[in-house]
Design a protein around this motif. Structure first.
Motif, short mmCIF file in Angstrom:
data_model
loop_
_atom_site.label_atom_id
_atom_site.label_comp_id
_atom_site.label_asym_id
_atom_site.label_seq_id
_atom_site.Cartn_x
_atom_site.Cartn_y
_atom_site.Cartn_z
N VAL A 17 0.82 -1.21 0.00
CA VAL A 17 0.00 0.00 0.00
C VAL A 17 0.86 1.27 0.00
N PHE A 18 1.87 1.32 0.87
CA PHE A 18 2.70 2.54 0.88
C PHE A 18 3.40 2.78 -0.45
N PRO A 19 4.05 1.78 -1.06
CA PRO A 19 4.66 2.04 -2.37
C PRO A 19 3.66 2.56 -3.39
N LEU A 20 2.46 1.99 -3.41
CA LEU A 20 1.45 2.46 -4.36
C LEU A 20 1.05 3.90 -4.06
N ALA A 21 0.80 4.19 -2.79
CA ALA A 21 0.39 5.55 -2.41
C ALA A 21 1.52 6.56 -2.63
N SER A 22 2.74 6.11 -2.44
CA SER A 22 3.87 7.04 -2.57
C SER A 22 4.12 7.46 -4.01
N THR A 23 3.62 6.70 -4.98
CA THR A 23 3.80 7.13 -6.38
C THR A 23 3.10 8.45 -6.62
N ALA A 24 1.88 8.59 -6.10
CA ALA A 24 1.14 9.84 -6.28
C ALA A 24 1.84 10.99 -5.56
N LEU A 25 2.36 10.73 -4.37
CA LEU A 25 3.05 11.78 -3.62
C LEU A 25 4.35 12.17 -4.32
N ALA A 26 5.07 11.19 -4.86
CA ALA A 26 6.30 11.49 -5.59
C ALA A 26 5.99 12.31 -6.85
N ASP A 27 4.93 11.92 -7.55
CA ASP A 27 4.52 12.69 -8.74
C ASP A 27 4.13 14.12 -8.36
N ALA A 28 3.37 14.26 -7.29
CA ALA A 28 2.94 15.59 -6.84
C ALA A 28 4.13 16.45 -6.41
N SER A 29 5.19 15.80 -5.98
CA SER A 29 6.41 16.52 -5.58
C SER A 29 7.33 16.81 -6.76
N GLY A 30 6.91 16.37 -7.96
CA GLY A 30 7.75 16.56 -9.13
C GLY A 30 8.94 15.61 -9.15
N ALA A 45 11.49 18.54 5.25
CA ALA A 45 10.07 18.68 5.56
C ALA A 45 9.22 17.84 4.60
N ARG A 46 9.57 17.87 3.33
CA ARG A 46 8.82 17.06 2.35
C ARG A 46 9.06 15.57 2.58
N ALA A 47 10.27 15.21 2.99
CA ALA A 47 10.55 13.81 3.30
C ALA A 47 9.72 13.35 4.49
N ALA A 48 9.50 14.25 5.44
CA ALA A 48 8.68 13.92 6.61
C ALA A 48 7.26 13.57 6.21
N ILE A 49 6.76 14.17 5.14
CA ILE A 49 5.40 13.86 4.67
C ILE A 49 5.33 12.40 4.22
N PHE A 50 6.37 11.90 3.56
CA PHE A 50 6.41 10.50 3.15
C PHE A 50 6.40 9.59 4.39
N VAL A 51 7.18 9.96 5.40
CA VAL A 51 7.24 9.16 6.63
C VAL A 51 5.89 9.16 7.33
N LEU A 52 5.26 10.33 7.42
CA LEU A 52 3.95 10.42 8.07
C LEU A 52 2.90 9.61 7.31
N MET A 53 2.96 9.64 5.99
CA MET A 53 2.02 8.86 5.20
C MET A 53 2.23 7.36 5.45
N ASP A 54 3.48 6.93 5.50
CA ASP A 54 3.77 5.52 5.76
C ASP A 54 3.27 5.13 7.15
N TRP A 96 11.03 7.90 -8.22
CA TRP A 96 10.28 6.96 -7.39
C TRP A 96 10.86 5.55 -7.41
N PRO A 97 11.26 4.97 -8.55
CA PRO A 97 11.82 3.61 -8.50
C PRO A 97 13.04 3.51 -7.57
N LEU A 98 13.91 4.51 -7.62
CA LEU A 98 15.07 4.50 -6.72
C LEU A 98 14.62 4.60 -5.27
N PHE A 99 13.68 5.49 -5.00
CA PHE A 99 13.18 5.66 -3.64
C PHE A 99 12.59 4.36 -3.11
N ILE A 100 11.74 3.73 -3.89
CA ILE A 100 11.04 2.54 -3.39
C ILE A 100 12.02 1.38 -3.22
N ALA A 101 13.01 1.27 -4.11
CA ALA A 101 14.02 0.23 -3.95
C ALA A 101 14.82 0.46 -2.67
#
Length: 188
Positions: free
Chosen positions: A85-98, A164-173, A103-108
């Protein structure tokens, strides 16, 4: 992503992923070089979930009746959902962050560093049982804080975003993980 080689065996990617986890766990960004050797690397990094299953089960078993209260099947479903679920949800957040292209590097990197997080949490759980209550609780808190820091560090480094933006990924997870745990508990 430029510079990625195409033919990489699963064994090579797993060994590289372990190297990535080892370096990133110590706060070394060069671990990112090992996380994604090919575009298949993000998919192959989910093997980390299979490796982390044993520590997950040990930690859950050490928590008393955690596995028995909701049932092993539900625990395993929750475990798999946590890895998906987090990897799937994080794609939208990564896209929104430009940063969708990263994202592939991040998720790996996120997948492989779960090995270090589970190792820290398992060590804290084992040592926590041997130490007096207050020290054991403090050790668990420190392991959890380390796991949060590591995820923040990976998001910040792999996606090349602010803290701060990285913290949003952590909070979402965390929100996803707590939601899954809550559902597993309610169904159990």
């Amino acid at each position: 992503m430029p510079g990625l080689s195409t033919p990489v065996t699963l064994e090579t990617q797993v060994v590289a992923g372990l190297n990535a986890a080892f370096l990133l766990a110590r706060g070394k960004e060069e671990g990112l070089r090992f996380a994604l050797l090919s575009m298949e690397g993000a998919t192959r990094s989910f093997w980390a979930g299979a490796i982390c299953l044993v520590p997950f089960l040990i930690i859950r078993t050490m928590g008393g009746d955690a596995l028995r209260s909701s049932g092993l099947e539900l625990e395993l479903i929750g475990y798999v959902l946590g890895w998906v679920v987090f990897p799937l949800a994080s794609t939208a957040l990564a896209d929104a962050s430009g940063r969708g292209s990263l994202w592939p590097l991040f998720i790996a990197a996120w997948n492989w560093t779960n090995l270090a997080q589970y190792a820290a949490l398992l060590a804290a759980s084992v040592l926590g049982r041997l130490l007096p209550g207050g020290l054991g609780g403090l050790l668990s808190l420190l392991a959890f804080a380390y796991a949060l820091w590591l995820e923040w560090f990976v998001a910040k480094s792999a996606l090349r975003i602010s803290g701060a933006r990285a913290a949003i990924f952590v909070l979402m997870d965390m929100a996803i993980g707590l939601s899954i745990a809550s559902i597993v508990d309610r169904l159990g």
